[in-house]
Design an enzyme around this catalytic site. Sequence first.
Site, short mmCIF file in Angstrom:
data_model
loop_
_atom_site.label_atom_id
_atom_site.label_comp_id
_atom_site.label_asym_id
_atom_site.label_seq_id
_atom_site.Cartn_x
_atom_site.Cartn_y
_atom_site.Cartn_z
N TYR A 123 61.22 69.70 24.14
CA TYR A 123 60.67 69.09 23.13
C TYR A 123 60.00 70.02 21.78
O TYR A 123 59.34 69.46 21.05
CB TYR A 123 59.39 68.23 23.59
CG TYR A 123 59.52 67.03 24.43
CD1 TYR A 123 60.08 67.06 25.52
CD2 TYR A 123 58.99 65.82 23.70
CE1 TYR A 123 60.29 66.03 26.42
CE2 TYR A 123 59.27 64.66 24.58
CZ TYR A 123 59.82 64.64 25.67
OH TYR A 123 59.90 63.57 26.24
N LYS A 169 64.82 72.99 37.35
CA LYS A 169 66.23 73.08 37.59
C LYS A 169 67.01 74.61 37.50
O LYS A 169 67.80 74.80 36.61
CB LYS A 169 67.06 72.10 36.42
CG LYS A 169 68.42 71.88 36.67
CD LYS A 169 68.60 70.93 37.78
CE LYS A 169 70.44 70.67 37.94
NZ LYS A 169 70.67 70.11 39.11
N ASP A 201 66.68 67.00 40.33
CA ASP A 201 67.28 65.96 40.84
C ASP A 201 66.99 65.61 42.37
O ASP A 201 66.80 64.49 42.86
CB ASP A 201 68.94 66.04 41.00
CG ASP A 201 69.44 67.48 41.55
OD1 ASP A 201 68.40 68.49 41.74
OD2 ASP A 201 70.55 67.88 41.48
N ASP A 225 58.45 63.80 31.92
CA ASP A 225 58.80 62.39 31.24
C ASP A 225 59.58 61.57 31.88
O ASP A 225 59.06 60.33 32.31
CB ASP A 225 59.42 62.71 29.89
CG ASP A 225 59.65 61.63 29.15
OD1 ASP A 225 58.81 60.65 28.86
OD2 ASP A 225 60.58 61.42 28.66
N ASP A 229 58.19 58.15 34.40
CA ASP A 229 58.54 56.43 34.34
C ASP A 229 59.10 56.43 35.58
O ASP A 229 59.02 54.97 36.24
CB ASP A 229 59.63 56.47 33.27
CG ASP A 229 59.20 56.31 31.82
OD1 ASP A 229 57.97 56.81 31.61
OD2 ASP A 229 59.64 55.52 31.16
C1 IPM Z 1 55.58 59.58 26.79
C2 IPM Z 1 56.79 59.18 25.93
C3 IPM Z 1 56.91 60.03 24.59
C4 IPM Z 1 57.45 61.40 25.09
C5 IPM Z 1 57.90 59.62 23.36
C6 IPM Z 1 57.33 58.56 22.75
C7 IPM Z 1 57.89 60.86 22.38
O1 IPM Z 1 57.96 58.61 26.33
O2 IPM Z 1 54.51 59.99 26.39
O3 IPM Z 1 56.22 59.80 27.91
O4 IPM Z 1 58.82 61.60 25.50
O5 IPM Z 1 56.82 62.36 25.83
MN MN Z 2 57.85 58.93 28.71
#
Ligand code: IPM
Ligand code: MN
Length: 331
Positions: A123, A169, A201, A225, A229
């Site tokens: 990032y 990784k 992975d 990230d 999710d």
């Molecule tokens: C998160 C989001 C952000 C990230 C995006 C919106 C830039 O997906 O907070 O997980 O990638 O960190």
């Molecule tokens: Mn995210």
Amino acid sequence: MKAVIIPGDGIGPGIVASAVRAIEAVDAGIELVEAEMGAGAFQRTGSYLPEKTIELLKDVPAALLGAITSPISYNPSYRSPLLHLRRTFDLYANIRPIRRLHPSIGLVDLDVIIVRENTEGMYTGVEREEGEGVVTERRVTRRACERLVDRAIDICQEQGRRRITCVHKSNVLRRSDGLFREIFYERTKGTGLEADDLLVDAAAAALVSQPENLDVIVTLNLYGDILSDEAAALTGGLGFAPSANLGDTLGLFEPTHGSAPDIAGMDLANPTAAILSAAMMLRHLNMSDKAKRLERAVMETIAQGFRTRDAGGKLGTMEFTEKYLEVLGTV
Ligand code: IPM
Ligand code: MN
């Protein structure tokens, strides 16, 4: 005590309103100051992150954010205001507790805390054209790894978690991820925690196939990230997943989900992630009893069978919030 509230865009204002009512219901005694950020702020002020919002944040120990919408058309000069805040306030650790709240919700019995590096890794935002393609700069520094791992160790100790897993990784990124892994073992040594490591992975697979082996995960920015999710989806979706972006002074609390423009204004969103983010905020402000009450009431509301649409129920945001507040009055 003061805290900033940033409703943002899309479903943000609706779910933040629920979280604010929860904060008020436990008499947290916080003065809540509203600030702007996101696409709506851009329309009104010409900036996704108005200077006034940054100034307000300099003055407070905590802020609660709903969600923000990014521009739809691709604009190479756009930088996410959220990433900007993480950098400006050096919010170096992103804490994402992810837990299945009820057997009827989600797919996997998972109870993990993902501690994600939040300022560097993939990032950096530095990309340049080179030859026929684009080179992206990815940075892993000793300082960022040390403070991240130390934060994760503190969390284990505060919350009585025994096991900490470094996710990396380093079979491919031998030097950068190798450094992270090495620092992880340096810092966890002598803490009494059970420390181990997994390739990213394999960690993605383990979240599904061996959830009982995972407790606290400490990992680099992009891995965190993606895994957060995945973990949220396995435990019932993003509507239940809170997060905290922590620096040494400011804490920025936000649901892991986005602004869901497709259902904005329809009273459909699940406010649970926002309420649980508010609970994390109260804990950060040393009100852990009130934080626990907010969390207990979430468990109890779910146990009593109240659900929004995303969780297979019928309740709208407002009806669910009313039920939640009723339950909160009893726990
Ligand atoms: C998160 C989001 C952000 C990230 C995006 C919106 C830039 O997906 O907070 O997980 O990638 O960190
Ligand atoms: Mn995210």
